[in-house]
Motif scaffolding. Structure first.
Motif, PDB file in Angstrom:
ATOM      1  N   ASP A  81       0.903  -1.781   0.034  1.00 27.49           N
ATOM      2  CA  ASP A  81      -0.077   0.022  -0.268  1.00 27.49           C
ATOM      3  C   ASP A  81       0.923   1.430   0.197  1.00 27.49           C
ATOM      4  O   ASP A  81       0.058   1.779   0.156  1.00 27.49           O
ATOM      5  CB  ASP A  81      -0.499   0.331   1.165  1.00 27.49           C
ATOM      6  N   ALA A  82       2.093   1.329   0.006  1.00 28.07           N
ATOM      7  CA  ALA A  82       3.095   2.289   0.111  1.00 28.07           C
ATOM      8  C   ALA A  82       3.098   2.867  -1.004  1.00 28.07           C
ATOM      9  O   ALA A  82       3.427   2.869  -2.877  1.00 28.07           O
ATOM     10  CB  ALA A  82       4.200   1.969   0.378  1.00 28.07           C
ATOM     11  N   SER A  83       2.899   4.401  -1.178  1.00 28.57           N
ATOM     12  CA  SER A  83       3.167   5.185  -2.313  1.00 28.57           C
ATOM     13  C   SER A  83       4.830   5.294  -2.684  1.00 28.57           C
ATOM     14  O   SER A  83       5.861   5.592  -1.884  1.00 28.57           O
ATOM     15  CB  SER A  83       2.893   7.045  -1.839  1.00 28.57           C
ATOM     16  N   VAL A  84       4.506   5.248  -4.454  1.00 28.43           N
ATOM     17  CA  VAL A  84       5.863   5.069  -4.781  1.00 28.43           C
ATOM     18  C   VAL A  84       6.809   6.056  -4.608  1.00 28.43           C
ATOM     19  O   VAL A  84       7.738   6.233  -4.739  1.00 28.43           O
ATOM     20  CB  VAL A  84       6.001   4.669  -6.568  1.00 28.43           C
ATOM     21  N   ILE A  85       6.362   7.363  -4.139  1.00 32.73           N
ATOM     22  CA  ILE A  85       6.567   8.860  -4.733  1.00 32.73           C
ATOM     23  C   ILE A  85       7.154   8.692  -3.885  1.00 32.73           C
ATOM     24  O   ILE A  85       8.313   9.364  -3.600  1.00 32.73           O
ATOM     25  CB  ILE A  85       5.535   9.946  -5.551  1.00 32.73           C
ATOM     26  N   ALA A  89      11.230   9.583  -2.265  1.00 33.13           N
ATOM     27  CA  ALA A  89      11.745  10.279  -1.995  1.00 33.13           C
ATOM     28  C   ALA A  89      11.897  10.550  -0.553  1.00 33.13           C
ATOM     29  O   ALA A  89      13.083  11.051  -0.232  1.00 33.13           O
ATOM     30  CB  ALA A  89      10.595  11.600  -1.614  1.00 33.13           C
ATOM     31  N   THR A  90      12.023   9.191   0.495  1.00 32.41           N
ATOM     32  CA  THR A  90      13.061   9.204   1.812  1.00 32.41           C
ATOM     33  C   THR A  90      14.267   8.564   1.454  1.00 32.41           C
ATOM     34  O   THR A  90      14.968   8.893   2.385  1.00 32.41           O
ATOM     35  CB  THR A  90      11.435   8.717   2.444  1.00 32.41           C
ATOM     36  N   LYS A  91      13.845   7.662   0.487  1.00 32.64           N
ATOM     37  CA  LYS A  91      15.368   6.755  -0.120  1.00 32.64           C
ATOM     38  C   LYS A  91      16.120   8.112  -0.886  1.00 32.64           C
ATOM     39  O   LYS A  91      17.112   8.153   0.154  1.00 32.64           O
ATOM     40  CB  LYS A  91      14.824   6.045  -1.203  1.00 32.64           C
ATOM     41  N   THR A  92      15.904   9.054  -1.461  1.00 32.34           N
ATOM     42  CA  THR A  92      17.012   9.573  -1.690  1.00 32.34           C
ATOM     43  C   THR A  92      17.329  11.204  -0.984  1.00 32.34           C
ATOM     44  O   THR A  92      18.203  11.799  -1.704  1.00 32.34           O
ATOM     45  CB  THR A  92      16.546   9.837  -3.268  1.00 32.34           C
ATOM     46  N   THR A  94      15.690  13.851  -1.410  1.00 32.49           N
ATOM     47  CA  THR A  94      14.791  15.056  -1.665  1.00 32.49           C
ATOM     48  C   THR A  94      14.751  15.921  -1.351  1.00 32.49           C
ATOM     49  O   THR A  94      14.230  16.894  -1.412  1.00 32.49           O
ATOM     50  CB  THR A  94      14.252  14.874  -2.512  1.00 32.49           C
ATOM     51  N   THR A  95      13.435  15.831   0.148  1.00 35.21           N
ATOM     52  CA  THR A  95      13.035  16.131   0.768  1.00 35.21           C
ATOM     53  C   THR A  95      13.347  16.667   2.201  1.00 35.21           C
ATOM     54  O   THR A  95      14.176  15.155   2.348  1.00 35.21           O
ATOM     55  CB  THR A  95      11.416  16.621   0.700  1.00 35.21           C
ATOM     56  N   ASN A  96      13.342  17.253   2.806  1.00 32.08           N
ATOM     57  CA  ASN A  96      13.741  18.198   4.287  1.00 32.08           C
ATOM     58  C   ASN A  96      12.049  16.842   5.173  1.00 32.08           C
ATOM     59  O   ASN A  96      11.358  17.338   4.553  1.00 32.08           O
ATOM     60  CB  ASN A  96      13.324  18.872   4.551  1.00 32.08           C
ATOM     61  N   PRO A  97      13.004  15.595   5.644  1.00 34.45           N
ATOM     62  CA  PRO A  97      11.723  14.735   6.938  1.00 34.45           C
ATOM     63  C   PRO A  97      11.372  15.795   7.216  1.00 34.45           C
ATOM     64  O   PRO A  97      10.675  15.334   8.027  1.00 34.45           O
ATOM     65  CB  PRO A  97      12.852  14.245   6.833  1.00 34.45           C
ATOM     66  N   VAL A  98      11.663  16.651   7.499  1.00 35.46           N
ATOM     67  CA  VAL A  98      11.223  17.825   9.126  1.00 35.46           C
ATOM     68  C   VAL A  98      10.032  18.315   8.819  1.00 35.46           C
ATOM     69  O   VAL A  98       9.005  18.150   9.386  1.00 35.46           O
ATOM     70  CB  VAL A  98      12.549  19.052  10.054  1.00 35.46           C
TER      71      VAL A  98
END
Length: 125
Positions: A81-85, A89-92, A94-98
């Protein structure tokens, strides 16, 4: 099952190309490309050539519908059910997880701004 899916996709592309060619051959108001095939018209007759092309068009359209339904039936399913996008994003990073909100997070109402304190009225002297 991806092999069968790939086979159906290839067959759909082949049927689509054949349908394009057959539609181009059909007689239109201006005569179409079928008027250029004088040998076929002389052998089969003009009426029989038109009937054969029309039947072939309907057959290809029916084949396209059946192949599309079969392709949808054997299409590969997602593993979870996980979102591919979101996973990308979390693997690379590319976004600030905070600062990143989950994709399914509800909108949080903004905190109400406090009004500045009113100065106390001057004491009567």
């Amino acid at each position: 099952m991806t092999g069968i899916y790939s086979l159906f996709v290839v067959l759909i592309v082949i049927v689509a190309i054949l349908m394009i060619l057959i539609v181009l051959i059909q007689e239109s108001k201006g005569g179409g490309l079928s008027s250029q095939f004088a040998g076929g018209n002389a052998m089969l007759g003009v009426r029989k050539t038109t009937n054969a092309i029309e039947k072939l068009t309907w057959g290809l359209a029916a084949a396209m519908v059946v192949l599309s339904i079969l392709c949808a039936y054997v299409a590969p399913q997602a593993a979870g059910d996980a979102s591919v996008i979101e996973n990308a994003a979390t693997k690379t990073q590319t976004t600030n997880p905070v600062n990143a909100q989950p994709f399914n997070a509800a909108q949080q109402p903004a905190p109400a701004a406090e009004t500045p304190a009113q100065p106390a009225p001057a004491a009567a002297e």
